[in-house]
Design a protein around this motif. Structure first.
Motif, mmCIF file in Angstrom:
data_model
loop_
_atom_site.group_PDB
_atom_site.id
_atom_site.type_symbol
_atom_site.label_atom_id
_atom_site.label_comp_id
_atom_site.label_asym_id
_atom_site.label_seq_id
_atom_site.Cartn_x
_atom_site.Cartn_y
_atom_site.Cartn_z
ATOM 1 N N LEU A 9 -66.100 -67.488 19.236
ATOM 2 C CA LEU A 9 -65.953 -67.223 17.808
ATOM 3 C C LEU A 9 -65.358 -65.839 17.561
ATOM 4 C CD1 LEU A 9 -69.192 -68.735 16.212
ATOM 5 C CD2 LEU A 9 -66.835 -69.312 15.631
ATOM 6 N N THR A 10 -65.778 -64.870 18.361
ATOM 7 C CA THR A 10 -65.232 -63.517 18.215
ATOM 8 C C THR A 10 -63.741 -63.496 18.508
ATOM 9 O OG1 THR A 10 -67.350 -62.504 18.819
ATOM 10 C CG2 THR A 10 -65.391 -61.137 19.024
ATOM 11 N N ILE A 11 -63.333 -64.145 19.602
ATOM 12 C CA ILE A 11 -61.919 -64.182 19.971
ATOM 13 C C ILE A 11 -61.090 -64.836 18.867
ATOM 14 C CG2 ILE A 11 -60.237 -65.201 21.567
ATOM 15 C CD1 ILE A 11 -62.343 -64.863 23.781
ATOM 16 N N PHE A 12 -61.536 -66.006 18.418
ATOM 17 C CA PHE A 12 -60.764 -66.735 17.412
ATOM 18 C C PHE A 12 -60.750 -65.998 16.078
ATOM 19 C CE2 PHE A 12 -60.811 -70.266 20.322
ATOM 20 C CZ PHE A 12 -59.683 -70.989 19.982
ATOM 21 N N THR A 13 -61.857 -65.372 15.711
ATOM 22 C CA THR A 13 -61.911 -64.663 14.433
ATOM 23 C C THR A 13 -61.017 -63.429 14.451
ATOM 24 O OG1 THR A 13 -64.191 -65.426 14.113
ATOM 25 C CG2 THR A 13 -63.439 -63.591 12.744
ATOM 26 N N ILE A 14 -61.027 -62.685 15.553
ATOM 27 C CA ILE A 14 -60.172 -61.496 15.653
ATOM 28 C C ILE A 14 -58.700 -61.896 15.632
ATOM 29 C CG2 ILE A 14 -59.438 -59.629 17.195
ATOM 30 C CD1 ILE A 14 -62.338 -59.315 18.042
ATOM 31 N N VAL A 15 -58.352 -62.950 16.388
ATOM 32 C CA VAL A 15 -56.964 -63.411 16.404
ATOM 33 C C VAL A 15 -56.550 -63.890 15.008
ATOM 34 C CG1 VAL A 15 -55.379 -65.148 17.318
ATOM 35 C CG2 VAL A 15 -56.976 -63.993 18.852
ATOM 36 N N ALA A 16 -57.443 -64.626 14.333
ATOM 37 C CA ALA A 16 -57.138 -65.106 12.983
ATOM 38 C C ALA A 16 -56.930 -63.930 12.025
ATOM 39 C CB ALA A 16 -58.267 -66.003 12.480
ATOM 40 N N PHE A 17 -57.771 -62.902 12.164
ATOM 41 C CA PHE A 17 -57.634 -61.710 11.321
ATOM 42 C C PHE A 17 -56.290 -61.014 11.557
ATOM 43 C CE2 PHE A 17 -57.971 -57.129 10.725
ATOM 44 C CZ PHE A 17 -58.510 -57.026 9.450
ATOM 45 N N LEU A 18 -55.943 -60.808 12.835
ATOM 46 C CA LEU A 18 -54.693 -60.128 13.170
ATOM 47 C C LEU A 18 -53.475 -60.932 12.725
ATOM 48 C CD1 LEU A 18 -55.568 -58.759 16.735
ATOM 49 C CD2 LEU A 18 -55.469 -57.484 14.587
ATOM 50 N N LEU A 19 -53.549 -62.251 12.888
ATOM 51 C CA LEU A 19 -52.444 -63.104 12.452
ATOM 52 C C LEU A 19 -52.275 -63.044 10.941
ATOM 53 C CD1 LEU A 19 -52.739 -66.340 14.622
ATOM 54 C CD2 LEU A 19 -50.780 -64.810 14.502
ATOM 55 N N LEU A 20 -53.388 -63.125 10.229
ATOM 56 C CA LEU A 20 -53.306 -63.094 8.771
ATOM 57 C C LEU A 20 -52.798 -61.743 8.275
ATOM 58 C CD1 LEU A 20 -53.827 -64.845 6.296
ATOM 59 C CD2 LEU A 20 -56.131 -63.889 6.182
ATOM 60 N N PHE A 21 -53.240 -60.674 8.910
ATOM 61 C CA PHE A 21 -52.759 -59.346 8.535
ATOM 62 C C PHE A 21 -51.259 -59.223 8.819
ATOM 63 C CE2 PHE A 21 -51.976 -54.804 9.489
ATOM 64 C CZ PHE A 21 -52.359 -54.262 8.263
ATOM 65 N N SER A 22 -50.818 -59.746 9.972
ATOM 66 C CA SER A 22 -49.388 -59.730 10.304
ATOM 67 C C SER A 22 -48.593 -60.567 9.314
ATOM 68 C CB SER A 22 -49.177 -60.262 11.727
ATOM 69 O OG SER A 22 -49.865 -59.481 12.673
ATOM 70 N N THR A 23 -49.168 -61.705 8.913
ATOM 71 C CA THR A 23 -48.502 -62.563 7.932
ATOM 72 C C THR A 23 -48.327 -61.835 6.607
ATOM 73 O OG1 THR A 23 -49.555 -64.491 8.967
ATOM 74 C CG2 THR A 23 -48.570 -64.811 6.797
ATOM 75 N N PHE A 24 -49.348 -61.077 6.209
ATOM 76 C CA PHE A 24 -49.267 -60.310 4.965
ATOM 77 C C PHE A 24 -48.151 -59.263 5.036
ATOM 78 C CE2 PHE A 24 -50.560 -56.476 2.594
ATOM 79 C CZ PHE A 24 -50.565 -56.993 1.302
ATOM 80 N N ILE A 25 -48.069 -58.543 6.165
ATOM 81 C CA ILE A 25 -47.051 -57.501 6.324
ATOM 82 C C ILE A 25 -45.647 -58.110 6.335
ATOM 83 C CG2 ILE A 25 -46.168 -55.699 7.832
ATOM 84 C CD1 ILE A 25 -48.787 -54.984 6.439
ATOM 85 N N VAL A 26 -45.470 -59.171 7.128
ATOM 86 C CA VAL A 26 -44.160 -59.823 7.200
ATOM 87 C C VAL A 26 -43.821 -60.466 5.850
ATOM 88 C CG1 VAL A 26 -42.797 -61.618 8.348
ATOM 89 C CG2 VAL A 26 -44.360 -60.196 9.685
ATOM 90 N N GLY A 27 -44.855 -60.983 5.161
ATOM 91 C CA GLY A 27 -44.638 -61.581 3.843
ATOM 92 C C GLY A 27 -44.102 -60.573 2.837
ATOM 93 N N LEU A 28 -44.598 -59.342 2.907
ATOM 94 C CA LEU A 28 -44.069 -58.290 2.036
ATOM 95 C C LEU A 28 -42.601 -58.032 2.318
ATOM 96 C CD1 LEU A 28 -46.988 -55.671 2.065
ATOM 97 C CD2 LEU A 28 -46.335 -57.191 0.190
ATOM 98 N N ARG A 29 -42.256 -58.034 3.611
ATOM 99 C CA ARG A 29 -40.855 -57.812 3.981
ATOM 100 C C ARG A 29 -39.982 -58.966 3.477
ATOM 101 N NH1 ARG A 29 -36.906 -55.486 7.475
ATOM 102 N NH2 ARG A 29 -35.052 -56.571 6.773
ATOM 103 N N CYS A 30 -40.468 -60.195 3.647
ATOM 104 C CA CYS A 30 -39.696 -61.340 3.178
ATOM 105 C C CYS A 30 -39.565 -61.336 1.657
ATOM 106 C CB CYS A 30 -40.365 -62.637 3.641
ATOM 107 S SG CYS A 30 -40.281 -62.929 5.423
ATOM 108 N N TYR A 31 -40.619 -60.917 0.967
ATOM 109 C CA TYR A 31 -40.581 -60.831 -0.500
ATOM 110 C C TYR A 31 -39.508 -59.847 -0.955
ATOM 111 C CZ TYR A 31 -42.286 -60.408 -5.308
ATOM 112 O OH TYR A 31 -42.384 -60.414 -6.682
ATOM 113 N N SER A 32 -39.375 -58.753 -0.214
ATOM 114 C CA SER A 32 -38.359 -57.754 -0.567
ATOM 115 C C SER A 32 -36.935 -58.270 -0.346
ATOM 116 C CB SER A 32 -38.567 -56.473 0.243
ATOM 117 O OG SER A 32 -38.272 -56.678 1.619
ATOM 118 N N ASP A 33 -36.805 -59.360 0.448
ATOM 119 C CA ASP A 33 -35.485 -59.931 0.717
ATOM 120 C C ASP A 33 -35.104 -61.032 -0.270
ATOM 121 O OD1 ASP A 33 -35.055 -58.279 2.906
ATOM 122 O OD2 ASP A 33 -35.952 -59.685 4.320
#
Length: 349
Positions: free
Chosen positions: A283-307
């Motif tokens: 659960l720890t592994i999957f939760t940390i990976v899910a958190f990092l993926l979602l955070f990365s998605t948010f950052i990349v989403g901001l970049r895509c929004y600016s495009d």
């Protein structure tokens, strides 16, 4: 230059075939393990025993997801998604290795000293015990995934050469457009992995931890279709460049990060030691990976929004064809007169 048909090259067939064969072998090993445990113990007898059906369900979901993702990546000629699948494959190998110790924790209840006095083949470790019989099948799983990773790495390099020029076919030779399209592909790939890891964390909680009559159980079940719809809408808004839907999606992503932090804290609270004893590692592994993926998605989403509104919308909607284009005499003459470059493939570096 025409685009190769789906599974029309040796590298594509080998890559897809390797993933399918690995999935069959892994699911067979996991199924045999589950069957041996189900014959030896009553799975509903203890919360610890629920680790095994969860393990089977989790790997079944992961293997089916990987096969579908590979087929989708080959269909779309998306080399970025293939790189993401490679990272996912490595995560599966780590998860399979971690599961060996988690299964031991679920099956071996007695200490070595107690087993020396009162031997029980179900609750002890060593020759003749249930865990001793299932351990080889558990060990085979990360070995098979690791061996297939080597094969996939080799063919990934070949496919990089095959698919590297497709982005040029879609957006042309403009470096700025090429960069924007790369971020778009990364965002779409991240959204797919977001849903899998959210579903994996949720499934483990529903099977192993939460009580069916609890409020948290109902909320968790309700969250699954809601999250799926939100991710689909985010992908649609990203492709069609609908700013208001994309804005809502980004805000919800940011808010969802607090949920994963809350869950991580609960896993390690002293009062929850017994509840998460056999599942804390996975659960720890999957939760940390899910958190990092979602955070990365948010950052990349901001970049895509600016495009948005910078000329990429048409390229997002009209992707590269998935079958070879027929070359007519007229098109050949047109290429000659317009000077369309049909030379070497262009990498997406």
């Amino acid at each position: 230059m025409a685009i190769e048909p789906l599974l029309g090259t040796t590298a594509q067939r080998a890559y897809f075939g390797t993933v399918v064969l690995q999935a069959i072998v892994v699911l067979t090993m996991v199924g045999v393990t589950f069957g041996m445990v189900a014959d030896g113990v009553e799975l509903s007898e203890s919360l610890k025993y629920k680790t095994l059906p969860c393990y089977l369900a989790l790997f079944a979901l992961a293997e089916i997801f990987e096969v579908l993702m590979v087929f989708d990546a080959l269909r779309l000629r998306n080399i970025i998604q293939l790189f993401g699948i490679t990272a996912f494959h490595m995560a599966l190998m780590v998860m399979a290795a971690v599961q060996i110790e988690q299964t031991r924790t679920a099956l071996v209840w007695r200490t070595a000293a107690r087993c020396a006095v009162d031997f029980n083949p179900i609750q002890c470790d060593g020759p003749g015990t249930l865990f001793h019989r299932v351990r080889p099948f558990l060990i085979v799983v990360p070995c098979i995934i690791g061996a297939s990773l080597v094969v996939l790495g080799y063919y990934l390099k070949v496919l990089y050469g095959e698919f590297g020029w497709v982005i040029f076919h879609v957006v042309g030779a403009n470096p700025r457009m090429k960069t924007m399209y790369q971020y778009y592909q990364i965002m779409i790939c991240l959204l797919k992995f977001d849903f899998f890891f959210f579903a994996a964390v949720t499934m483990q909680l529903l099977i192993l931890v939460l009580q069916e009559d609890s409020a948290e159980f109902g909320i968790t079940v309700t969250a699954i279709p809601i999250v799926l719809i939100l991710l689909i809408l985010c992908g649609w808004a990203l492709q069609r460049e609908v700013k208001w839907i994309m804005s809502i999606s980004l805000v919800l992503m940011l808010a969802s990060l607090s949920y994963f932090i809350y869950k991580l804290v609960r896993f390690y609270q002293p009062q929850n030691d017994a509840t998460y004893a056999t599942t804390r590692a996975s659960l720890t592994i999957f939760t940390i990976v899910a958190f990092l993926l979602l955070f990365s998605t948010f950052i990349v989403g901001l970049r895509c929004y600016s495009d948005f509104d910078k000329g990429l919308a048409a390229s997002k909607i009209h992707s590269a064809p998935t079958r070879p284009a027929l070359k007519t005499k007229e098109s050949s003459k047109l290429n000659e007169t317009e000077g369309v470059p049909l030379g070497p493939r262009i990498s997406i570096e």
